[in-house]
Design a protein around this motif. Structure first.
Motif, PDB file in Angstrom:
ATOM      1  N   MET A   1     -45.592 -16.723  53.994  1.00 32.77           N
ATOM      2  CA  MET A   1     -45.689 -16.122  52.664  1.00 32.77           C
ATOM      3  C   MET A   1     -45.904 -17.221  51.623  1.00 32.77           C
ATOM      4  O   MET A   1     -45.386 -18.318  51.767  1.00 32.77           O
ATOM      5  CB  MET A   1     -44.373 -15.364  52.415  1.00 32.77           C
ATOM      6  CG  MET A   1     -43.986 -15.188  51.009  1.00 32.77           C
ATOM      7  SD  MET A   1     -42.329 -14.534  50.693  1.00 32.77           S
ATOM      8  CE  MET A   1     -42.240 -13.086  51.630  1.00 32.77           C
ATOM      9  N   ARG A   2     -46.635 -16.866  50.542  1.00 33.69           N
ATOM     10  CA  ARG A   2     -46.857 -17.851  49.463  1.00 33.69           C
ATOM     11  C   ARG A   2     -45.555 -18.074  48.684  1.00 33.69           C
ATOM     12  O   ARG A   2     -44.743 -17.177  48.525  1.00 33.69           O
ATOM     13  CB  ARG A   2     -47.911 -17.303  48.487  1.00 33.69           C
ATOM     14  CG  ARG A   2     -49.338 -17.362  48.968  1.00 33.69           C
ATOM     15  CD  ARG A   2     -50.190 -16.589  47.964  1.00 33.69           C
ATOM     16  NE  ARG A   2     -50.059 -17.106  46.606  1.00 33.69           N
ATOM     17  CZ  ARG A   2     -50.962 -17.871  45.986  1.00 33.69           C
ATOM     18  NH1 ARG A   2     -52.091 -18.172  46.602  1.00 33.69           N
ATOM     19  NH2 ARG A   2     -50.748 -18.301  44.758  1.00 33.69           N
ATOM     20  N   LEU A   3     -45.425 -19.304  48.178  1.00 34.40           N
ATOM     21  CA  LEU A   3     -44.193 -19.674  47.473  1.00 34.40           C
ATOM     22  C   LEU A   3     -43.978 -18.848  46.202  1.00 34.40           C
ATOM     23  O   LEU A   3     -42.849 -18.460  45.884  1.00 34.40           O
ATOM     24  CB  LEU A   3     -44.240 -21.174  47.145  1.00 34.40           C
ATOM     25  CG  LEU A   3     -43.043 -21.764  46.425  1.00 34.40           C
ATOM     26  CD1 LEU A   3     -41.747 -21.506  47.184  1.00 34.40           C
ATOM     27  CD2 LEU A   3     -43.241 -23.270  46.217  1.00 34.40           C
ATOM     28  N   ASP A   4     -45.063 -18.528  45.473  1.00 32.66           N
ATOM     29  CA  ASP A   4     -44.854 -17.759  44.230  1.00 32.66           C
ATOM     30  C   ASP A   4     -44.343 -16.353  44.550  1.00 32.66           C
ATOM     31  O   ASP A   4     -43.487 -15.816  43.861  1.00 32.66           O
ATOM     32  CB  ASP A   4     -46.108 -17.729  43.339  1.00 32.66           C
ATOM     33  CG  ASP A   4     -47.352 -17.226  44.048  1.00 32.66           C
ATOM     34  OD1 ASP A   4     -47.325 -17.076  45.290  1.00 32.66           O
ATOM     35  OD2 ASP A   4     -48.359 -16.976  43.364  1.00 32.66           O
ATOM     36  N   LYS A   5     -44.794 -15.777  45.680  1.00 35.54           N
ATOM     37  CA  LYS A   5     -44.289 -14.452  46.084  1.00 35.54           C
ATOM     38  C   LYS A   5     -42.824 -14.567  46.530  1.00 35.54           C
ATOM     39  O   LYS A   5     -41.991 -13.722  46.187  1.00 35.54           O
ATOM     40  CB  LYS A   5     -45.168 -13.882  47.208  1.00 35.54           C
ATOM     41  CG  LYS A   5     -44.601 -12.605  47.788  1.00 35.54           C
ATOM     42  CD  LYS A   5     -45.642 -11.716  48.392  1.00 35.54           C
ATOM     43  CE  LYS A   5     -45.124 -10.454  49.062  1.00 35.54           C
ATOM     44  NZ  LYS A   5     -43.856  -9.937  48.662  1.00 35.54           N
ATOM     45  N   PHE A   6     -42.539 -15.621  47.270  1.00 33.34           N
ATOM     46  CA  PHE A   6     -41.153 -15.862  47.720  1.00 33.34           C
ATOM     47  C   PHE A   6     -40.216 -15.911  46.503  1.00 33.34           C
ATOM     48  O   PHE A   6     -39.150 -15.291  46.489  1.00 33.34           O
ATOM     49  CB  PHE A   6     -41.115 -17.190  48.493  1.00 33.34           C
ATOM     50  CG  PHE A   6     -39.767 -17.549  49.055  1.00 33.34           C
ATOM     51  CD1 PHE A   6     -39.476 -17.334  50.399  1.00 33.34           C
ATOM     52  CD2 PHE A   6     -38.793 -18.130  48.259  1.00 33.34           C
ATOM     53  CE1 PHE A   6     -38.233 -17.671  50.930  1.00 33.34           C
ATOM     54  CE2 PHE A   6     -37.547 -18.473  48.773  1.00 33.34           C
ATOM     55  CZ  PHE A   6     -37.270 -18.240  50.119  1.00 33.34           C
ATOM     56  N   LEU A   7     -40.639 -16.649  45.459  1.00 38.14           N
ATOM     57  CA  LEU A   7     -39.807 -16.773  44.250  1.00 38.14           C
ATOM     58  C   LEU A   7     -39.632 -15.411  43.567  1.00 38.14           C
ATOM     59  O   LEU A   7     -38.538 -15.056  43.126  1.00 38.14           O
ATOM     60  CB  LEU A   7     -40.424 -17.775  43.270  1.00 38.14           C
ATOM     61  CG  LEU A   7     -40.378 -19.241  43.719  1.00 38.14           C
ATOM     62  CD1 LEU A   7     -41.273 -20.100  42.836  1.00 38.14           C
ATOM     63  CD2 LEU A   7     -38.957 -19.772  43.694  1.00 38.14           C
ATOM     64  N   ALA A   8     -40.728 -14.653  43.517  1.00 38.45           N
ATOM     65  CA  ALA A   8     -40.644 -13.334  42.863  1.00 38.45           C
ATOM     66  C   ALA A   8     -39.748 -12.388  43.664  1.00 38.45           C
ATOM     67  O   ALA A   8     -39.050 -11.551  43.093  1.00 38.45           O
ATOM     68  CB  ALA A   8     -42.052 -12.751  42.705  1.00 38.45           C
ATOM     69  N   ASP A   9     -39.741 -12.541  45.005  1.00 39.88           N
ATOM     70  CA  ASP A   9     -38.921 -11.651  45.851  1.00 39.88           C
ATOM     71  C   ASP A   9     -37.439 -12.023  45.846  1.00 39.88           C
ATOM     72  O   ASP A   9     -36.595 -11.190  46.158  1.00 39.88           O
ATOM     73  CB  ASP A   9     -39.400 -11.702  47.316  1.00 39.88           C
ATOM     74  CG  ASP A   9     -40.706 -10.948  47.508  1.00 39.88           C
ATOM     75  OD1 ASP A   9     -41.166 -10.313  46.544  1.00 39.88           O
ATOM     76  OD2 ASP A   9     -41.253 -11.007  48.622  1.00 39.88           O
ATOM     77  N   THR A  10     -37.136 -13.275  45.541  1.00 40.07           N
ATOM     78  CA  THR A  10     -35.744 -13.721  45.699  1.00 40.07           C
ATOM     79  C   THR A  10     -35.048 -14.016  44.367  1.00 40.07           C
ATOM     80  O   THR A  10     -33.877 -14.402  44.363  1.00 40.07           O
ATOM     81  CB  THR A  10     -35.689 -15.003  46.572  1.00 40.07           C
ATOM     82  OG1 THR A  10     -36.553 -15.974  45.993  1.00 40.07           O
ATOM     83  CG2 THR A  10     -36.091 -14.724  48.008  1.00 40.07           C
ATOM     84  N   THR A  11     -35.772 -13.863  43.248  1.00 42.99           N
ATOM     85  CA  THR A  11     -35.173 -14.100  41.926  1.00 42.99           C
ATOM     86  C   THR A  11     -35.617 -12.975  41.006  1.00 42.99           C
ATOM     87  O   THR A  11     -36.344 -12.074  41.424  1.00 42.99           O
ATOM     88  CB  THR A  11     -35.662 -15.428  41.303  1.00 42.99           C
ATOM     89  OG1 THR A  11     -37.057 -15.274  40.985  1.00 42.99           O
ATOM     90  CG2 THR A  11     -35.495 -16.621  42.228  1.00 42.99           C
ATOM     91  N   ASP A  12     -35.224 -13.056  39.732  1.00 45.68           N
ATOM     92  CA  ASP A  12     -35.745 -12.051  38.799  1.00 45.68           C
ATOM     93  C   ASP A  12     -37.011 -12.536  38.090  1.00 45.68           C
ATOM     94  O   ASP A  12     -37.455 -11.946  37.107  1.00 45.68           O
ATOM     95  CB  ASP A  12     -34.656 -11.625  37.798  1.00 45.68           C
ATOM     96  CG  ASP A  12     -34.008 -12.820  37.116  1.00 45.68           C
ATOM     97  OD1 ASP A  12     -34.513 -13.951  37.310  1.00 45.68           O
ATOM     98  OD2 ASP A  12     -33.019 -12.630  36.403  1.00 45.68           O
ATOM     99  N   LEU A  13     -37.605 -13.616  38.597  1.00 49.50           N
ATOM    100  CA  LEU A  13     -38.865 -14.104  38.012  1.00 49.50           C
ATOM    101  C   LEU A  13     -40.030 -13.207  38.444  1.00 49.50           C
ATOM    102  O   LEU A  13     -40.068 -12.766  39.588  1.00 49.50           O
ATOM    103  CB  LEU A  13     -39.168 -15.525  38.514  1.00 49.50           C
ATOM    104  CG  LEU A  13     -38.207 -16.646  38.105  1.00 49.50           C
ATOM    105  CD1 LEU A  13     -38.583 -17.944  38.819  1.00 49.50           C
ATOM    106  CD2 LEU A  13     -38.229 -16.834  36.597  1.00 49.50           C
TER     107      LEU A  13
END
Ligand code: URA
Length: 232
Positions: A1-13
């Motif tokens: 998975m792409r890092l920006d998607k990972f961040l969106a899935d695991t934070t409120d960003l």
């Protein structure tokens, strides 16, 4: 998975805020700061954002106000377990961060993030734990001065090869003490007072590092905020 998607899935960003966080060099993957939103990560990658570990399997961080008669252990025994008070899926993954005795009340942290738990409990990090202690015998005058000095210098408890780390003792009244410890040996508070000829009648943990129970009633729990998690 792409890092920006990972961040969106695991934070409120959102994905676009995640890209901005990457650009500000706030994110690391396996110890390396990365700015590239297309970096590939998976469930085994160690992704940190502003010092906080993120995980797809959902690392969780809770505080609970433990009532008496509930055990911090992971195994079913004589008493109900702390986990029995928490209605969450996969609750068995949560470990208590250190333990309180079955008759001790107060603040217990739980998490499935082993690294974070280690940071909270490691004596090297000097995370203070404040206990409110009801004593059977009054402690005052010269005996109090001596106890404060002994606890500040460290005392050798039965069966230990190293003295306790410096601890701070304050009295609210002659039988009501406040003891701050920076480590967590087995039955430590009870053994320290026994070593000076006193007896602990009731024990309550008021705080761990900057965290206090606040309005949390006995038996209640809540998730920690991002700031609270990052405070350790
Ligand atoms: N020290 C004790 O003796 N008991 C606890 O539960 C915690 C610290």
């Amino acid at each position: 998975m792409r890092l920006d998607k990972f961040l969106a899935d695991t934070t409120d960003l959102t994905r676009s805020l995640a890209k901005k966080a990457l650009h500000r060099e706030e994110v690391s993957v396996d110890g390396q700061v990365t700015k590239n939103p297309a970096t590939q990560v998976d469930a085994d990658s160690e992704v940190h954002w502003l010092g906080q570990r993120l995980s797809l399997v959902g690392l969780r961080y809770l505080m609970l106000n433990k009532p008496a008669g509930v055990e911090c252990s992971a195994r079913q025994g004589l008493y109900p377990l702390v986990r029995d008070l928490i209605e969450l899926p996969n609750v068995e993954r949560l470990q208590t961060v250190g333990r309180l005795d079955v008759d001790t009340t107060g603040l217990v942290l739980l998490s499935d993030d082993g690294q974070w738990s280690h940071r909270v409990t490691s004596p090297k990090r000097r995370c203070g734990k404040v206990y409110r202690v009801s004593l059977s015998e009054p402690l005052e005058g010269a005996a109090l001065v001596e106890a404060q000095r002994d606890f500040a210098e460290g005392i050798l408890l039965d069966g230990e090869d190293k003295p306790t780390r410096p601890a701070e003792l304050l009295m609210r009244t002659s039988c009501d003490a406040e003891l701050t410890l920076y480590e967590g040996k087995y039955h430590q508070v009870k053994r320290m007072f026994a070593a000076i000829g006193n007896h602990v009648e009731a024990l309550h943990r008021e705080s761990v590092g900057p965290l206090t129970l606040g309005e949390l009633a006995p038996g209640e729990w809540r998730e920690l905020t991002r700031e609270e998690i990052a405070a350790f």
